[in-house]
Design a protein around this motif. Structure first.
Motif, PDB file in Angstrom:
ATOM      1  N   VAL A 162       0.822  -0.886   0.149  1.00 45.87           N
ATOM      2  CA  VAL A 162       0.015   0.028   0.156  1.00 45.87           C
ATOM      3  C   VAL A 162       0.982   1.228   0.079  1.00 45.87           C
ATOM      4  CG1 VAL A 162      -1.856   1.447   1.316  1.00 45.87           C
ATOM      5  CG2 VAL A 162      -1.864  -1.284   1.465  1.00 45.87           C
ATOM      6  N   ILE A 163       0.726   2.074  -0.848  1.00 45.65           N
ATOM      7  CA  ILE A 163       1.364   3.471  -0.975  1.00 45.65           C
ATOM      8  C   ILE A 163       0.531   4.537  -0.861  1.00 45.65           C
ATOM      9  CG2 ILE A 163       2.782   4.664  -2.744  1.00 45.65           C
ATOM     10  CD1 ILE A 163       3.139   2.347  -3.959  1.00 45.65           C
ATOM     11  N   ASP A 164       0.971   5.702   0.060  1.00 44.57           N
ATOM     12  CA  ASP A 164      -0.050   6.792   0.015  1.00 44.57           C
ATOM     13  C   ASP A 164       0.330   7.897  -0.907  1.00 44.57           C
ATOM     14  OD1 ASP A 164       2.571   8.162   0.924  1.00 44.57           O
ATOM     15  OD2 ASP A 164       2.240   8.078   2.845  1.00 44.57           O
ATOM     16  N   LEU A 165      -0.402   8.673  -0.747  1.00 45.84           N
ATOM     17  CA  LEU A 165      -0.281   9.923  -1.740  1.00 45.84           C
ATOM     18  C   LEU A 165       1.002  10.323  -1.894  1.00 45.84           C
ATOM     19  CD1 LEU A 165      -3.835  11.546  -1.538  1.00 45.84           C
ATOM     20  CD2 LEU A 165      -3.062  10.093  -3.020  1.00 45.84           C
ATOM     21  N   ALA A 166       1.923  10.461  -0.920  1.00 46.15           N
ATOM     22  CA  ALA A 166       3.325  10.910  -0.968  1.00 46.15           C
ATOM     23  C   ALA A 166       4.041   9.877  -1.738  1.00 46.15           C
ATOM     24  CB  ALA A 166       3.853  11.381   0.384  1.00 46.15           C
ATOM     25  N   GLY A 167       3.429   8.536  -2.204  1.00 45.29           N
ATOM     26  CA  GLY A 167       4.273   7.912  -2.550  1.00 45.29           C
ATOM     27  C   GLY A 167       5.258   6.778  -1.772  1.00 45.29           C
ATOM     28  N   ARG A 168       4.834   6.862  -0.626  1.00 45.26           N
ATOM     29  CA  ARG A 168       5.392   6.228   0.425  1.00 45.26           C
ATOM     30  C   ARG A 168       4.693   4.831   0.753  1.00 45.26           C
ATOM     31  NH1 ARG A 168       9.718   8.485   2.849  1.00 45.26           N
ATOM     32  NH2 ARG A 168       9.067  10.598   2.265  1.00 45.26           N
ATOM     33  N   PHE A 169       5.774   3.920   1.010  1.00 44.68           N
ATOM     34  CA  PHE A 169       5.088   2.461   1.364  1.00 44.68           C
ATOM     35  C   PHE A 169       4.556   2.587   2.784  1.00 44.68           C
ATOM     36  CE2 PHE A 169       7.876   1.469  -2.242  1.00 44.68           C
ATOM     37  CZ  PHE A 169       7.010   0.548  -2.762  1.00 44.68           C
ATOM     38  N   THR A 170       3.421   2.330   3.004  1.00 39.91           N
ATOM     39  CA  THR A 170       2.614   2.162   4.314  1.00 39.91           C
ATOM     40  C   THR A 170       2.398   0.827   4.671  1.00 39.91           C
ATOM     41  OG1 THR A 170       0.441   2.301   3.643  1.00 39.91           O
ATOM     42  CG2 THR A 170       1.532   4.533   4.101  1.00 39.91           C
ATOM     43  N   ARG A 193       9.671   3.965   2.695  1.00 43.13           N
ATOM     44  CA  ARG A 193      10.753   4.448   1.519  1.00 43.13           C
ATOM     45  C   ARG A 193       9.647   4.704   0.613  1.00 43.13           C
ATOM     46  NH1 ARG A 193      15.180   0.052  -0.188  1.00 43.13           N
ATOM     47  NH2 ARG A 193      15.871   1.913  -1.396  1.00 43.13           N
ATOM     48  N   THR A 194      10.219   5.424  -0.353  1.00 43.09           N
ATOM     49  CA  THR A 194       9.138   5.829  -1.506  1.00 43.09           C
ATOM     50  C   THR A 194       9.341   5.193  -2.625  1.00 43.09           C
ATOM     51  OG1 THR A 194      10.905   7.489  -2.377  1.00 43.09           O
ATOM     52  CG2 THR A 194       9.476   8.436  -0.641  1.00 43.09           C
ATOM     53  N   ILE A 195       8.532   5.123  -3.883  1.00 46.35           N
ATOM     54  CA  ILE A 195       8.610   4.390  -4.934  1.00 46.35           C
ATOM     55  C   ILE A 195       9.604   4.883  -5.756  1.00 46.35           C
ATOM     56  CG2 ILE A 195       6.159   3.657  -4.897  1.00 46.35           C
ATOM     57  CD1 ILE A 195       5.507   5.777  -6.889  1.00 46.35           C
ATOM     58  N   GLU A 196      10.136   6.159  -5.693  1.00 46.64           N
ATOM     59  CA  GLU A 196      11.303   6.613  -6.536  1.00 46.64           C
ATOM     60  C   GLU A 196      12.517   5.962  -6.145  1.00 46.64           C
ATOM     61  OE1 GLU A 196      12.766  11.008  -7.638  1.00 46.64           O
ATOM     62  OE2 GLU A 196      11.678  10.847  -5.886  1.00 46.64           O
ATOM     63  N   GLU A 197      12.729   5.611  -4.792  1.00 48.80           N
ATOM     64  CA  GLU A 197      13.721   4.864  -4.279  1.00 48.80           C
ATOM     65  C   GLU A 197      14.159   3.494  -4.824  1.00 48.80           C
ATOM     66  OE1 GLU A 197      14.884   5.818  -0.206  1.00 48.80           O
ATOM     67  OE2 GLU A 197      12.927   6.588   0.048  1.00 48.80           O
ATOM     68  N   VAL A 198      12.843   2.803  -5.193  1.00 52.96           N
ATOM     69  CA  VAL A 198      12.781   1.165  -5.423  1.00 52.96           C
ATOM     70  C   VAL A 198      12.754   1.095  -6.970  1.00 52.96           C
ATOM     71  CG1 VAL A 198      12.376   0.845  -3.145  1.00 52.96           C
ATOM     72  CG2 VAL A 198      10.476   0.822  -4.858  1.00 52.96           C
ATOM     73  N   LEU A 199      12.139   2.044  -7.733  1.00 51.22           N
ATOM     74  CA  LEU A 199      12.013   1.926  -9.135  1.00 51.22           C
ATOM     75  C   LEU A 199      13.122   2.270 -10.010  1.00 51.22           C
ATOM     76  CD1 LEU A 199       8.089   2.385  -9.411  1.00 51.22           C
ATOM     77  CD2 LEU A 199       9.270   0.189  -9.097  1.00 51.22           C
ATOM     78  N   ILE A 259      -2.648   3.930  -3.134  1.00 52.53           N
ATOM     79  CA  ILE A 259      -2.719   2.763  -3.860  1.00 52.53           C
ATOM     80  C   ILE A 259      -2.680   1.544  -3.279  1.00 52.53           C
ATOM     81  CG2 ILE A 259      -2.587   4.264  -6.063  1.00 52.53           C
ATOM     82  CD1 ILE A 259       0.108   3.159  -6.286  1.00 52.53           C
ATOM     83  N   VAL A 260      -3.177   0.383  -3.830  1.00 53.12           N
ATOM     84  CA  VAL A 260      -2.751  -0.665  -3.199  1.00 53.12           C
ATOM     85  C   VAL A 260      -2.428  -1.497  -4.256  1.00 53.12           C
ATOM     86  CG1 VAL A 260      -5.397  -1.480  -3.423  1.00 53.12           C
ATOM     87  CG2 VAL A 260      -3.678  -2.871  -2.071  1.00 53.12           C
TER      88      VAL A 260
END
Length: 534
Positions: A148-156, A176-182, A241-242
Motif C-alpha cells: 500500500v502506498i500513500d499519496l506521497a508515494g511512500r510505502f505504508t 521508503r518511496t517508490i522513487e527509491e525502489v523503481l 494505491i494498493v
C-alpha cells in the motif's frame, strides 16, 4: 376549634406541597418552611426523600459513585440497582476486552437484547479473526507481494513475501518511496498514471496493470508485474494505491527469447532467399531490408560460415543432434547481441556477415574480428570442433551469394585436406580448391571423378582395400620413399601397390599431367562429400 382545624389543614397542605416539590420539581428548595421545621418526623422524612432524590439524580446522570445512607425498601432497591449497573459497566469493559461470555439477567428485555448483542459480537469477532488469520496466511505465504502506498508515494504496508521477491524485509521497505525502489523510466511511467487517476474519476475505480523495473536489495533489476487499484477515503477522494506485484523475469526472458527467435527466423529467411535467388538482387527493398537487419550491402563486407561438426555424425545419435541444435540456437543469440556483425541461421551452419571498412581486401582488423567470433563460439562449444570459413571482401547485393559460396568452399577445403582440429580458413588461401569448389555437387564433376578414378573406387569397395588412399598419399609426396614412410609400408610393398593402381586405372602415374588430373579428381571426390580413408 374551627380555627385550629383550618390551621392544621393549611399545615398539611404545606407539607404535601413541600414533599411534592422534592419529588416532582427539577430543583427543590434547600430549606423547609419554618412552619414545618418544628415537626422532627417530617424533617427526617424530608431529608430521606432529599437523599433518595440526590441518589436517583446521580444514577440518571450516569454517576455510580454515590453512596446511599438511607435505609429501607426503596433505598435498598436503588442500591441494588446501582450495584447491578456497576457490574454491567464492568461486564461492558470485559466485552470491550474480548470476553464475550458475559451475560445480563436482571433487566428483563434489556437483558435479552444485551445478551443477543453479545452473542452477535462474539460471532462477528470470531469471523473477523478467522478472516484476518486467513488473509494473514495468504499475505505471508503467497509468492506475490501486496503493498500500500500513500499519496506521497511512500510505502505504508508491504506483505512479508517481499523478502522472497526483493530480498528485503518489511522494515526495509516500509517508509521508503517508490522513487527509491523503481528505475527512473518505471517511476516516471507510474507517476503519469497516478496523475491520470487523480484527474479521472472513472479511472479511479479501475484496476491497472504495469510492468516495472524494481531494484532488489543488491542493486539488481527485477522485472515485476504490478496490478494497481486506488484506495479512496470516506469522501470518495483518492487516498493512496494498493498493489499486487509478482516476478515476471522468467516470462520477460521467454518473451525476449521468443522475439529473438522470431527475428532470427525472419532474418535467416531473408538472407537465405537472397543467396538462393528467391529475392531479386536488383530489388531496392532487399537492400533496404538488409540494412534494417544491420548490414549495408553497398559497402565492403565479408562472410563467415561457422561449422560445428560433421552433420552426418550427429544424425547417427539423435540426442547429440538435438544438443547441437540447442547450442546453435544459443550461439545465434550470443552473436546476435553484437552490433559489429549480422548473424543468420543456415540449415547446417551459422552465417555471419561482417561490415568492413573501405578496403576491398581482408585486413588484420578483419582477421581479428573473425578470430574473436570463433573464440566466442569456442568458449561455449568446447566439446565441439568449430571450423570457420571466411570469404574474400565483397561489395554489392549481388556479391552476397558469392561470399557465402567462398566461405563454404573454405570449410570444404579444410575438411578435404583432413583438417580435424577446427580453425579459421580463408578462401584466399585454399589454392586449387577455389577452382574445384566451383564444380561441387555438379553432375559433370561426378562424371569426371568416375572417369579418372572410378575403377579404383569400385575396386576398393569390392575388395575392402584402400588403394585410393594410397594413391592420394603418393600424389602428395615428393617420392615413393616419403609416401611409404607416411603410411608405414616397406618401399617395395608400396611399389607393388603403385603397379596395381596403374593397372586398374590403365595409366601411368609418373606423368605430370596424369598426376595433376588424378589429384584434381581425388580433391573433387572429397568435395562431393566422399572420404578416401576407408
Amino acid at each position: 376549634m374551627a380555627m385550629q382545624g383550618d390551621r392544621q389543614e393549611a399545615l398539611l397542605d404545606l407539607a404535601v406541597r413541600t414533599l411534592e416539590d422534592v419529588i416532582s420539581n427539577k430543583v427543590s428548595a434547600n430549606t423547609l418552611p419554618a412552619a414545618l421545621q418544628s415537626h422532627p418526623e417530617f424533617v427526617d422524612l424530608h431529608e430521606k426523600l432529599a437523599a433518595i432524590r440526590g441518589f436517583i439524580s446521580a444514577l440518571a446522570s450516569g454517576d455510580l459513585s454515590q453512596s446511599m445512607r438511607v435505609k429501607g425498601f426503596l433505598s435498598g432497591g436503588l442500591r441494588t440497582f446501582q450495584a447491578n449497573l456497576r457490574h454491567l459497566t464492568w461486564q461492558t469493559q470485559m466485552i470491550a476486552g474480548g470476553d464475550f461470555t458475559q451475560r445480563v439477567d436482571f433487566m428483563g428485555d434489556f437483558s435479552a437484547a444485551f445478551n443477543s448483542m453479545t452473542k452477535k459480537l462474539a460471532k462477528a469477532t470470531a469471523e473477523l479473526k478467522e478472516s484476518e488469520t486467513r488473509y494473514r496466511l495468504l499475505a505471508e505465504n503467497v509468492l506475490d507481494v501486496i503493498w500500500v502506498i500513500d499519496l506521497a508515494g511512500r510505502f505504508t504496508y508491504v506483505s512479508p513475501s517481499v523478502d522472497r521477491l526483493l530480498d528485503c524485509t518489511q522494515e526495509e521497505i516500509i517508509g521508503r518511496t517508490i522513487e527509491e525502489v523503481l528505475s527512473f523510466a518505471s517511476f516516471r511511467a507510474l507517476c503519469v498514471k497516478l496523475r491520470q487517476f487523480s484527474a479521472d474519476e472513472e479511472a479511479v475505480g479501475q484496476g491497472h496493470i504495469f510492468e516495472l523495473e524494481h531494484f532488489k536489495k543488491d542493486g539488481r533489476v527485477l522485472w515485476i508485474e504490478v496490478s494497481v487499484s486506488v484506495l479512496r477515503d470516506d469522501d470518495g477522494k483518492m487516498a493512496g494505491i494498493v498493489s499486487v506485484a509478482r516476478d515476471i523475469s522468467k516470462r520477460r526472458k521467454a518473451e525476449r527469447m521468443l522475439q529473438m527467435a522470431y527475428d532470427l527466423q525472419r532474418k535467416s529467411d531473408f538472407f537465405n532467399d537472397l543467396i538462393n535467388g528467391n529475392i531479386s538482387i536488383n530489388n531496392k527493398d532487399a537492400v533496404a531490408t538488409a540494412k534494417k537487419w544491420g548490414i549495408d550491402l553497398t559497402v565492403p563486407f565479408f562472410c563467415c560460415l561457422i561449422d560445428l561438426g560433421d552433420k552426418e555424425l550427429f544424425e547417427k545419435d539423435k540426442i547429440n543432434h538435438l544438443d547441437l541444435q540447442q547450442k546453435k540456437r544459443y550461439i545465434n543469440n550470443l552473436l546476435s547481441k553484437s552490433r559489429e556483425y549480422v548473424v543468420w541461421d543456415i540449415r547446417d551452419a551459422i552465417g555471419v556477415l561482417v561490415q568492413a571498412g573501405c578496403a576491398l581486401d581482408i585486413s588484420d582488423a578483419d582477421m581479428r574480428t573473425a578470430a574473436q567470433i570463433r573464440e566466442k563460439v569456442s568458449l561455449y562449444t568446447s566439446d565441439l570442433i568449430v571450423t570457420m570459413g571466411v570469404s574474400d571482401m565483397h561489395r554489392g547485393p549481388d556479391s552476397l551469394k558469392k561470399g557465402y559460396q567462398e566461405a563454404r568452399s573454405a570449410i570444404i577445403s579444410a575438411k578435404c585436406q583432413g583438417e580435424k582440429g577446427g580453425g579459421i580458413y580463408y578462401y584466399r588461401d585454399i589454392g586449387l580448391y577455389q577452382l574445384l569448389a566451383a564444380y561441387d555437387k555438379k553432375e559433370h564433376a561426378a562424371e569426371y571423378v568416375q572417369k579418372m578414378i572410378g575403377p579404383l573406387i569400385k575396386y576398393d569397395r569390392e575388395k575392402g582395400a584402400s588403394l585410393l588412399l594410397t594413391l592420394d598419399i603418393i600424389l602428395q609426396s615428393s617420392s615413393l620413399k616419403e609416401a611409404a614412410q607416411k603410411i608405414f609400408l616397406h618401399h617395395k610393398t608400396l611399389v607393388f601397390r603403385k603397379q596395381r593402381i596403374e593397372k586398374i586405372l590403365g595409366a601411368s602415374i609418373d606423368q605430370f599431367e596424369t598426376k595433376l588430373a588424378l589429384a584434381a579428381a581425388i580433391k573433387m571426390h572429397k568435395l562431393l562429400g566422399n572420404p578416401v580413408n576407408n
